[in-house]
Scaffold this motif. Structure first.
Motif, PDB file in Angstrom:
ATOM      1  N   ALA A  26     -41.929  17.704 -11.285  1.00 49.18           N
ATOM      2  CA  ALA A  26     -42.751  18.765 -11.873  1.00 49.18           C
ATOM      3  C   ALA A  26     -42.220  19.210 -13.231  1.00 49.18           C
ATOM      4  O   ALA A  26     -42.993  19.598 -14.115  1.00 49.18           O
ATOM      5  N   SER A  27     -40.899  19.144 -13.423  1.00 52.00           N
ATOM      6  CA  SER A  27     -40.331  19.603 -14.702  1.00 52.00           C
ATOM      7  C   SER A  27     -40.742  18.709 -15.865  1.00 52.00           C
ATOM      8  O   SER A  27     -40.760  19.162 -17.011  1.00 52.00           O
ATOM      9  N   ASP A  28     -41.066  17.438 -15.592  1.00 46.63           N
ATOM     10  CA  ASP A  28     -41.550  16.559 -16.657  1.00 46.63           C
ATOM     11  C   ASP A  28     -42.952  16.941 -17.108  1.00 46.63           C
ATOM     12  O   ASP A  28     -43.368  16.588 -18.216  1.00 46.63           O
ATOM     13  N   THR A  29     -43.698  17.656 -16.265  1.00 47.98           N
ATOM     14  CA  THR A  29     -45.060  18.054 -16.596  1.00 47.98           C
ATOM     15  C   THR A  29     -45.140  19.495 -17.080  1.00 47.98           C
ATOM     16  O   THR A  29     -45.677  19.787 -18.145  1.00 47.98           O
ATOM     17  N   PHE A  30     -44.590  20.421 -16.302  1.00 45.79           N
ATOM     18  CA  PHE A  30     -44.734  21.847 -16.593  1.00 45.79           C
ATOM     19  C   PHE A  30     -43.644  22.386 -17.516  1.00 45.79           C
ATOM     20  O   PHE A  30     -43.801  23.465 -18.079  1.00 45.79           O
ATOM     21  N   GLY A  31     -42.530  21.680 -17.628  1.00 48.07           N
ATOM     22  CA  GLY A  31     -41.418  22.161 -18.441  1.00 48.07           C
ATOM     23  C   GLY A  31     -40.197  22.449 -17.591  1.00 48.07           C
ATOM     24  O   GLY A  31     -40.284  22.610 -16.369  1.00 48.07           O
ATOM     25  N   ARG A  32     -39.039  22.504 -18.250  1.00 47.29           N
ATOM     26  CA  ARG A  32     -37.777  22.722 -17.530  1.00 47.29           C
ATOM     27  C   ARG A  32     -37.598  24.185 -17.115  1.00 47.29           C
ATOM     28  O   ARG A  32     -37.149  24.468 -16.003  1.00 47.29           O
ATOM     29  N   ARG A  33     -37.937  25.117 -18.011  1.00 44.03           N
ATOM     30  CA  ARG A  33     -37.672  26.535 -17.744  1.00 44.03           C
ATOM     31  C   ARG A  33     -38.353  27.051 -16.478  1.00 44.03           C
ATOM     32  O   ARG A  33     -37.683  27.628 -15.614  1.00 44.03           O
ATOM     33  N   PRO A  34     -39.677  26.892 -16.314  1.00 42.28           N
ATOM     34  CA  PRO A  34     -40.293  27.468 -15.121  1.00 42.28           C
ATOM     35  C   PRO A  34     -39.760  26.865 -13.830  1.00 42.28           C
ATOM     36  O   PRO A  34     -39.638  27.577 -12.811  1.00 42.28           O
ATOM     37  N   ILE A  35     -39.397  25.580 -13.851  1.00 49.83           N
ATOM     38  CA  ILE A  35     -38.866  24.958 -12.635  1.00 49.83           C
ATOM     39  C   ILE A  35     -37.476  25.486 -12.327  1.00 49.83           C
ATOM     40  O   ILE A  35     -37.131  25.752 -11.168  1.00 49.83           O
ATOM     41  N   TYR A  36     -36.652  25.662 -13.362  1.00 54.31           N
ATOM     42  CA  TYR A  36     -35.343  26.274 -13.153  1.00 54.31           C
ATOM     43  C   TYR A  36     -35.481  27.678 -12.558  1.00 54.31           C
ATOM     44  O   TYR A  36     -34.748  28.059 -11.633  1.00 54.31           O
ATOM     45  N   LEU A  37     -36.406  28.468 -13.099  1.00 54.95           N
ATOM     46  CA  LEU A  37     -36.583  29.835 -12.604  1.00 54.95           C
ATOM     47  C   LEU A  37     -37.067  29.841 -11.155  1.00 54.95           C
ATOM     48  O   LEU A  37     -36.619  30.664 -10.341  1.00 54.95           O
ATOM     49  N   ILE A  38     -37.963  28.931 -10.814  1.00 49.89           N
ATOM     50  CA  ILE A  38     -38.459  28.857  -9.436  1.00 49.89           C
ATOM     51  C   ILE A  38     -37.348  28.440  -8.485  1.00 49.89           C
ATOM     52  O   ILE A  38     -37.138  29.050  -7.422  1.00 49.89           O
ATOM     53  N   THR A  39     -36.607  27.384  -8.840  1.00 52.96           N
ATOM     54  CA  THR A  39     -35.581  26.873  -7.931  1.00 52.96           C
ATOM     55  C   THR A  39     -34.462  27.885  -7.712  1.00 52.96           C
ATOM     56  O   THR A  39     -34.001  28.069  -6.573  1.00 52.96           O
ATOM     57  N   PHE A  40     -34.036  28.573  -8.769  1.00 55.16           N
ATOM     58  CA  PHE A  40     -32.957  29.545  -8.583  1.00 55.16           C
ATOM     59  C   PHE A  40     -33.448  30.819  -7.903  1.00 55.16           C
ATOM     60  O   PHE A  40     -32.645  31.520  -7.273  1.00 55.16           O
ATOM     61  N   SER A  41     -34.726  31.116  -8.012  1.00 54.01           N
ATOM     62  CA  SER A  41     -35.271  32.234  -7.227  1.00 54.01           C
ATOM     63  C   SER A  41     -35.240  31.890  -5.740  1.00 54.01           C
ATOM     64  O   SER A  41     -34.832  32.713  -4.902  1.00 54.01           O
ATOM     65  N   VAL A  42     -35.673  30.679  -5.401  1.00 52.78           N
ATOM     66  CA  VAL A  42     -35.617  30.231  -4.002  1.00 52.78           C
ATOM     67  C   VAL A  42     -34.182  30.225  -3.505  1.00 52.78           C
ATOM     68  O   VAL A  42     -33.879  30.686  -2.391  1.00 52.78           O
ATOM     69  N   TYR A  43     -33.286  29.719  -4.325  1.00 56.00           N
ATOM     70  CA  TYR A  43     -31.872  29.615  -3.938  1.00 56.00           C
ATOM     71  C   TYR A  43     -31.268  30.997  -3.682  1.00 56.00           C
ATOM     72  O   TYR A  43     -30.584  31.213  -2.670  1.00 56.00           O
ATOM     73  N   THR A  44     -31.509  31.934  -4.592  1.00 55.27           N
ATOM     74  CA  THR A  44     -30.921  33.267  -4.449  1.00 55.27           C
ATOM     75  C   THR A  44     -31.483  34.002  -3.242  1.00 55.27           C
ATOM     76  O   THR A  44     -30.734  34.648  -2.483  1.00 55.27           O
ATOM     77  N   LEU A  45     -32.786  33.901  -3.028  1.00 50.32           N
ATOM     78  CA  LEU A  45     -33.395  34.557  -1.868  1.00 50.32           C
ATOM     79  C   LEU A  45     -32.911  33.936  -0.560  1.00 50.32           C
ATOM     80  O   LEU A  45     -32.674  34.648   0.434  1.00 50.32           O
ATOM     81  N   ALA A  46     -32.753  32.611  -0.532  1.00 49.36           N
ATOM     82  CA  ALA A  46     -32.242  31.952   0.671  1.00 49.36           C
ATOM     83  C   ALA A  46     -30.808  32.382   0.957  1.00 49.36           C
ATOM     84  O   ALA A  46     -30.431  32.608   2.121  1.00 49.36           O
ATOM     85  N   SER A  47     -29.995  32.510  -0.096  1.00 46.25           N
ATOM     86  CA  SER A  47     -28.611  32.960   0.092  1.00 46.25           C
ATOM     87  C   SER A  47     -28.572  34.394   0.610  1.00 46.25           C
ATOM     88  O   SER A  47     -27.757  34.730   1.485  1.00 46.25           O
ATOM     89  N   LEU A  48     -29.472  35.237   0.094  1.00 47.18           N
ATOM     90  CA  LEU A  48     -29.549  36.610   0.592  1.00 47.18           C
ATOM     91  C   LEU A  48     -29.992  36.620   2.050  1.00 47.18           C
ATOM     92  O   LEU A  48     -29.481  37.413   2.861  1.00 47.18           O
ATOM     93  N   GLY A  49     -30.926  35.743   2.405  1.00 48.30           N
ATOM     94  CA  GLY A  49     -31.344  35.647   3.795  1.00 48.30           C
ATOM     95  C   GLY A  49     -30.206  35.244   4.710  1.00 48.30           C
ATOM     96  O   GLY A  49     -30.098  35.739   5.848  1.00 48.30           O
ATOM     97  N   LEU A  50     -29.322  34.366   4.254  1.00 51.73           N
ATOM     98  CA  LEU A  50     -28.164  33.963   5.062  1.00 51.73           C
ATOM     99  C   LEU A  50     -27.202  35.127   5.270  1.00 51.73           C
ATOM    100  O   LEU A  50     -26.554  35.230   6.322  1.00 51.73           O
ATOM    101  N   VAL A  51     -27.097  36.012   4.278  1.00 54.17           N
ATOM    102  CA  VAL A  51     -26.262  37.201   4.446  1.00 54.17           C
ATOM    103  C   VAL A  51     -26.842  38.107   5.518  1.00 54.17           C
ATOM    104  O   VAL A  51     -26.123  38.642   6.370  1.00 54.17           O
ATOM    105  N   LEU A  52     -28.166  38.277   5.506  1.00 53.64           N
ATOM    106  CA  LEU A  52     -28.819  39.226   6.407  1.00 53.64           C
ATOM    107  C   LEU A  52     -29.065  38.669   7.797  1.00 53.64           C
ATOM    108  O   LEU A  52     -29.319  39.437   8.730  1.00 53.64           O
ATOM    109  N   ASN A  53     -29.011  37.350   7.923  1.00 53.01           N
ATOM    110  CA  ASN A  53     -29.242  36.728   9.230  1.00 53.01           C
ATOM    111  C   ASN A  53     -28.026  36.933  10.136  1.00 53.01           C
ATOM    112  O   ASN A  53     -26.946  36.396   9.883  1.00 53.01           O
ATOM    113  N   ARG A  54     -28.194  37.706  11.199  1.00 51.92           N
ATOM    114  CA  ARG A  54     -27.070  38.085  12.045  1.00 51.92           C
ATOM    115  C   ARG A  54     -26.957  37.263  13.326  1.00 51.92           C
ATOM    116  O   ARG A  54     -25.860  37.068  13.835  1.00 51.92           O
ATOM    117  N   SER A  55     -28.095  36.781  13.845  1.00 56.40           N
ATOM    118  CA  SER A  55     -28.019  36.209  15.187  1.00 56.40           C
ATOM    119  C   SER A  55     -28.875  34.965  15.403  1.00 56.40           C
ATOM    120  O   SER A  55     -28.777  34.349  16.456  1.00 56.40           O
TER     121      SER A  55
END
Length: 538
Positions: free
Chosen positions: A114-143
């Motif tokens: 997708a980055s070859d079509t839409f550009g590098r910036r929006p894909i970087y922003l999407i992937t790191f948003s997913v990554y950060t939210l997933a990491s936050l979910g791992l912090v909050l996941n208790r059981s």
């Protein structure tokens, strides 16, 4: 672009470059037969990004490229803690490692393409948003063990495409003759995560007695990189901004430039009139319309299967083997470290962690040194065929033996690689002094990094229109070969012993690499032209 000759090469250079000149002559004959089909020579420089801009981009790329190796290695010391906390077996926790590897292969198929079509910036922003939210979910996941599996998969999805996208950014900004100078420091610095990850993970887990702070570290890292990319990384994709002269659409602008544009539009003129502001807005609207029209004309829906199809071309299959095979071998060496140093040398857990450091330093030094070596080999090849390297407009690789330039000198490295890999197995088998396997780990890490870096660069060179898609195909190959190599590791060691197992690996990877390297240098350019002709017909 036609080649330019400067002065008559010396007799020694003529003898050394006989084979290269013959290929060049054939390429010129082919060019003369299809002159009408070739584009005119470029009239604009390859890129307008300055050296300072490129240095800034390298720094940001290093930060982004830490994501995948850091997230993979920082997790390893947590396995016993996670098994105890979620009340599951260690085998069940190991399933999260398998799932992570699976999504390592899937992520570049989606995002790098997708980055070859839409550009590098929006894909970087999407992937790191997913990554950060997933990491936050791992912090909050208790059981929830199921939640751990899902969130770990999302974490891999968000972090595993950054390397392939980074190859695309480097191809956007650098002519082929200078890509090593940018790629070497970026890859070398990013490989520090291989050393840092286990140490940070073990230290945080040991100090806190909990896994949560490790995931908090990843949340802080992901959020920080998201902000840095948002404010500092310009759009570089040539499909979007060309060589950098074309204005990026709003999603390709940095957040800082958007803020400044908003402030400028709100600021009234000094004489109180709004005339100049209206004219500026009109010009911006017209530019935006032109950009949207241009994007619609060049827009194509990214197809993940494009990266898979690349694997089956003759020329790219050879390059993928040379890039993926050493990576899989190094993965095997790393997987073998804990049982080897625990059973043979009696290391404790902390000492086993330290045993990874020689290999980590090897990847850093090998990546940096090989970047310099790549550019030197390119210049030597150009000099032998009497070609003047064009650092402004870039060389026409359709008629340049880029395969020979990249693969140059690989024979010697393959010979050392073959001996070091076999020697590593026999050193362990005969309980050699501790320094010997550690030194061999350093050598193998440096060589495997050099092979991967060199032939990934070649892969990008021969697919200039879709560099990140080509890099994604390399990621698929690496993951597949690594999965197979690790799966057969313990059964083969049990059946053959460590000495014969690593000897077999050296023959398959090193011996196969010698044959593959010969085919790349002798047939690679011809097969590349055949592939391009077939694609043009289709």
């Amino acid at each position: 672009m036609a080649f330019q000759t400067t002065q008559r090469p010396s007799q020694a250079d003529q003898i050394q470059g006989a084979t290269l000149a013959q290929d060049l002559h054939s390429a010129k004959e082919e060019k003369s037969e299809h002159t009408s089909a070739l584009p005119p020579p470029p009239s604009v420089p390859y890129t307008v990004f300055t050296s300072s801009h490129r240095r800034l981009v390298v720094l940001i790329l290093v930060l982004t490229m830490l994501a995948s190796p850091l997230t993979a290695t920082i997790y390893l010391p947590l396995l016993p803690l996670l098994a105890t906390h979620f009340h599951v077996s260690l085998q069940a926790i190991n399933l999260t490692l398998t799932l992570y590897i699976v999504f390592q292969a899937i992520s570049p198929l989606l995002f790098a393409t997708a980055s070859d079509t839409f550009g590098r910036r929006p894909i970087y922003l999407i992937t790191f948003s997913v990554y950060t939210l997933a990491s936050l979910g791992l912090v909050l996941n208790r059981s929830s063990y199921a939640g751990l599996l899902v969130l770990r998969a999302l974490q891999s999805l968000g972090s595993s495409a950054v390397l392939a996208i980074a190859y695309g950014v480097i191809a956007d900004l650098c002519v082929p003759s200078e890509r090593g100078a940018m790629q070497g420091p970026a890859m070398g610095a990013a490989n520090l995560a291989v050393c840092i990850g286990p140490v940070v993970g073990g230290w945080v887990a040991l100090g806190s007695g909990s896994y949560e702070w490790v995931f908090w570290c990843l949340v802080i890292y992901g959020g920080s990189v998201l902000v840095v990319v948002g404010f500092g990384l310009p759009e570089t994709a040539r499909n979007v901004v060309g060589n950098g002269e074309r204005k990026a659409p709003w999603w390709g602008k940095t957040w800082w430039s958007l803020v400044m544009m908003w402030r400028r539009n709100r600021r009234p003129s000094r004489d109180g009139s709004e005339g100049h502001l209206d004219e500026e807005k009109t010009a911006q609207n017209e530019s935006s319309k032109e950009q949207s029209s241009r994007m619609k004309q060049s827009f194509k829906m990214p197809n993940p299967w494009t990266a898979i199809r690349i694997i089956f071309w003759k020329d790219t299959a050879l390059v993928l083997w040379m890039a993926g095979s050493p990576y899989a071998i190094w993965y095997c060496v790393q997987a073998s470290i804990p049982p080897i140093y625990k059973d043979v040398y009696g290391f404790n857990d902390f000492q086993i962690g330290l045993a990874y450091l020689p290999g980590g330093f090897g990847t850093v030094i090998g990546g940096y040194a090989n970047g310099k070596l790549m550019d030197w080999k390119y210049k030597v090849t150009a000099r032998q065929i009497g070609h003047t390297v064009d650092k402004v407009f870039g060389d026409d690789l359709n008629h340049f033996p880029i395969e020979k330039a990249r693969a140059r000198g690989s024979w010697y490295m393959l010979a050392v690689y073959l001996c070091a890999l076999g020697g590593y197995g026999w050193a362990i088998n005969f309980h050699a002094h501790l320094s010997i396997p550690l030194i061999l780990q350093f050598v193998l890490a440096a060589l495997c990094t050099a092979f991967q870096q060199t032939f990934n660069a070649l892969l990008v060179d021969i697919f200039p229109a879709s560099p990140s898609t080509a890099a994604a195909s390399g990621n698929i190959t690496r993951c597949a070969l690594s999965a197979v190599a690790v799966a057969i590791l313990q059964p083969m060691v049990d059946g053959m012993g460590r000495g014969w197992y690593f000897t077999l690996l050296s023959l398959v990877s090193g011996g196969g690499g010698i044959i593959t390297n010969w085919l790349i240098t002798t047939r690679g350019m011809t097969w590349r032209h055949q592939r391009l002709q077939i694609n043009n017909i289709n």
